[in-house]
Enzyme design. Sequence first.
Site, PDB file in Angstrom:
ATOM      1  N   ASP A  10      36.370 -21.265 -42.960  1.00  0.00           N
ATOM      2  CA  ASP A  10      35.583 -22.292 -41.689  1.00  0.00           C
ATOM      3  C   ASP A  10      35.012 -22.849 -42.176  1.00  0.00           C
ATOM      4  O   ASP A  10      34.715 -24.163 -41.690  1.00  0.00           O
ATOM      5  CB  ASP A  10      34.715 -20.938 -40.946  1.00  0.00           C
ATOM      6  CG  ASP A  10      33.950 -21.748 -39.719  1.00  0.00           C
ATOM      7  OD1 ASP A  10      34.682 -22.433 -38.909  1.00  0.00           O
ATOM      8  OD2 ASP A  10      32.731 -21.403 -39.467  1.00  0.00           O
ATOM      9  N   LYS A  16      33.271 -15.271 -53.482  1.00  0.00           N
ATOM     10  CA  LYS A  16      32.012 -15.210 -54.081  1.00  0.00           C
ATOM     11  C   LYS A  16      31.719 -13.559 -54.745  1.00  0.00           C
ATOM     12  O   LYS A  16      30.942 -12.836 -54.779  1.00  0.00           O
ATOM     13  CB  LYS A  16      31.114 -15.145 -53.007  1.00  0.00           C
ATOM     14  CG  LYS A  16      29.663 -15.392 -53.287  1.00  0.00           C
ATOM     15  CD  LYS A  16      29.238 -16.664 -54.108  1.00  0.00           C
ATOM     16  CE  LYS A  16      27.806 -16.709 -54.554  1.00  0.00           C
ATOM     17  NZ  LYS A  16      27.544 -17.727 -55.658  1.00  0.00           N
ATOM     18  N   ASP A  48      30.768 -21.821 -53.691  1.00  0.00           N
ATOM     19  CA  ASP A  48      29.647 -22.639 -54.052  1.00  0.00           C
ATOM     20  C   ASP A  48      29.989 -23.707 -54.840  1.00  0.00           C
ATOM     21  O   ASP A  48      29.783 -25.047 -54.788  1.00  0.00           O
ATOM     22  CB  ASP A  48      28.285 -22.199 -54.171  1.00  0.00           C
ATOM     23  CG  ASP A  48      28.356 -21.082 -55.525  1.00  0.00           C
ATOM     24  OD1 ASP A  48      29.653 -20.839 -55.862  1.00  0.00           O
ATOM     25  OD2 ASP A  48      27.223 -20.630 -56.112  1.00  0.00           O
ATOM     26  N   ASP A  55      35.272 -27.604 -42.348  1.00  0.00           N
ATOM     27  CA  ASP A  55      34.482 -28.618 -41.853  1.00  0.00           C
ATOM     28  C   ASP A  55      34.069 -29.735 -42.825  1.00  0.00           C
ATOM     29  O   ASP A  55      34.019 -30.907 -42.691  1.00  0.00           O
ATOM     30  CB  ASP A  55      33.425 -28.067 -41.318  1.00  0.00           C
ATOM     31  CG  ASP A  55      33.170 -27.892 -39.711  1.00  0.00           C
ATOM     32  OD1 ASP A  55      34.214 -27.487 -39.319  1.00  0.00           O
ATOM     33  OD2 ASP A  55      32.250 -27.929 -38.989  1.00  0.00           O
ATOM     34  N   TYR A  96      34.386 -11.988 -39.586  1.00  0.00           N
ATOM     35  CA  TYR A  96      35.035 -12.052 -38.019  1.00  0.00           C
ATOM     36  C   TYR A  96      35.195 -10.794 -37.388  1.00  0.00           C
ATOM     37  O   TYR A  96      35.540 -11.197 -36.010  1.00  0.00           O
ATOM     38  CB  TYR A  96      36.063 -13.288 -38.051  1.00  0.00           C
ATOM     39  CG  TYR A  96      35.314 -14.529 -38.060  1.00  0.00           C
ATOM     40  CD1 TYR A  96      34.757 -15.091 -39.488  1.00  0.00           C
ATOM     41  CD2 TYR A  96      35.291 -15.512 -37.058  1.00  0.00           C
ATOM     42  CE1 TYR A  96      34.375 -16.417 -39.485  1.00  0.00           C
ATOM     43  CE2 TYR A  96      34.770 -16.943 -37.163  1.00  0.00           C
ATOM     44  CZ  TYR A  96      34.218 -17.163 -38.532  1.00  0.00           C
ATOM     45  OH  TYR A  96      33.932 -18.559 -38.724  1.00  0.00           O
TER      46      TYR A  96
HETATM   47  C1  IPM Z   1      36.648 -22.986 -36.022  1.00  0.00           C
HETATM   48  C2  IPM Z   1      35.342 -22.705 -34.992  1.00  0.00           C
HETATM   49  C3  IPM Z   1      35.106 -21.065 -34.805  1.00  0.00           C
HETATM   50  C4  IPM Z   1      35.381 -20.084 -35.869  1.00  0.00           C
HETATM   51  C5  IPM Z   1      34.174 -20.706 -33.917  1.00  0.00           C
HETATM   52  C6  IPM Z   1      34.066 -21.397 -32.600  1.00  0.00           C
HETATM   53  C7  IPM Z   1      34.438 -19.236 -33.453  1.00  0.00           C
HETATM   54  O1  IPM Z   1      34.131 -22.970 -35.887  1.00  0.00           O
HETATM   55  O2  IPM Z   1      37.729 -22.735 -35.288  1.00  0.00           O
HETATM   56  O3  IPM Z   1      36.594 -23.298 -36.940  1.00  0.00           O
HETATM   57  O4  IPM Z   1      34.293 -20.029 -36.705  1.00  0.00           O
HETATM   58  O5  IPM Z   1      36.369 -20.007 -36.389  1.00  0.00           O
HETATM   59 MN    MN Z   2      34.678 -24.107 -37.491  1.00  0.00          MN
END
Ligand code: IPM
Ligand code: MN
Length: 374
Positions: A263, A206, A239, A267, A155
């Site tokens: 990140d 990784k 992974d 999710d 990032y």
């Molecule tokens: C998150 C989002 C952000 C990230 C994006 C929007 C920059 O996906 O907060 O998880 O990748 O951190």
């Molecule tokens: Mn995200």
Amino acid sequence: MPLCYDLAPMNTQDPRHRRPQTIAVIPGDGIGPEVTVEAMKVLSAAAERWELPIETVTFPWSADHFLETGETLPPGALDDFRDNYSAIFIGAFGDPRVPDMRHAKDILLGTRFGLDLYINFRPVKVYDERLCPLKGKTPEQVDFVVFRENTEGAYVGAGGQLKRGTPDEVAVQEEIYTRKGVERIIRATFEYARAHGRKSVCMADKSNVMRYGHELWQRVFAEVSREYDDIESWHLFVDAMVMQMVRKPEQFDVIVTTNMFGDIVTDLGAGLQGGLGVAGSANLHPGRTSMFEPVHGSAPKYAGKGVANPMGGILSLALLLETLGHDEAAAAVEGAAARSIREGWTTADLGGDLSTSEVGDRLARAVAATVSAG
Ligand code: IPM
Ligand code: MN
Ligand code: NAD
């Protein structure tokens, strides 16, 4: 137990101890403003119920504001937050009219990096068994926390493009890790695990391929973990970790990983909880002004329809209240969200038929009516 446990001796400049506690609110884009309105309703209810010394200031920074004025994050804004605010609440960013996310880079990543909020704290908690897509898994079995490194890795925006648009095009995107950066997130993870009675910390990288950056993670993890022999430490390649998160989530207690992997795994974690609508997060630097936001994005196709789930924002608000020392209010907000989910008073993504504002109204009423534990 405060989330933002102090790693250093009490700092008298600590923004959490200011009165009043001023919160900067940046609703942002898409569904961001809608979920923020609901989180603020719940905050008002909590502030009134517990007479909290909290005030809010709302900022217009968003894709709309950028397209109108050319401004993303004004100069001096981060210094102002650091010096004059106790916390920041963000809705979401992302708008198809700004495909390069320039405004989000300045505002969202700008806040994370500029305020050095090196811990991205993302709990994965199932509030009702029916929401977890894994067959036969109970809320007790899916209950872990991810510590995502938040100021380094992929990032940092290091890299470049050469001969762009030609057949010989070259693109380089670097990951950057520092000894200090890796050590502080790993140490914070173990400190959290110890302070919260968690049994194990699993680190994901990784390092079998990323022989420079992730090998540093391996070495630092091995070193730091030796100082915490009361906590089990273990490792998975990322992974393998995502496979195990789905097969046997009960193995996980606290996870620490890089910015990009964090990140992705969070999710997946949100998926285990019932979707992005119900995942909250905190971007922390213990003892400093920190930022709170739902894990989800701006979901443009849902914007303005009154269907977005405000729970992720409201659970992020609970983390904010906890960080500011309002433990009872934080527990009441989380408890109201959990009860509402269990009783089916939710938006459609969680199987209910309430609108965004109906969920917010309900949670605000529940918080206002909380009977004191003592
Ligand atoms: C998150 C989002 C952000 C990230 C994006 C929007 C920059 O996906 O907060 O998880 O990748 O951190
Ligand atoms: Mn995200
Ligand atoms: P997203 O999180 O916005 O939405 C993905 C899907 O998740 C939605 O289509 C919807 O099905 C579900 N969802 C998300 N939030 C929900 C909610 N509150 N209630 C109900 N369902 C919800 O991710 P995306 O579609 O990949 O990205 C859209 C935009 O948001 C992009 O511009 C992306 O870069 C940005 N983004 C921003 C953030 C952030 O501001 N922190 C986080 C992720 C993505």
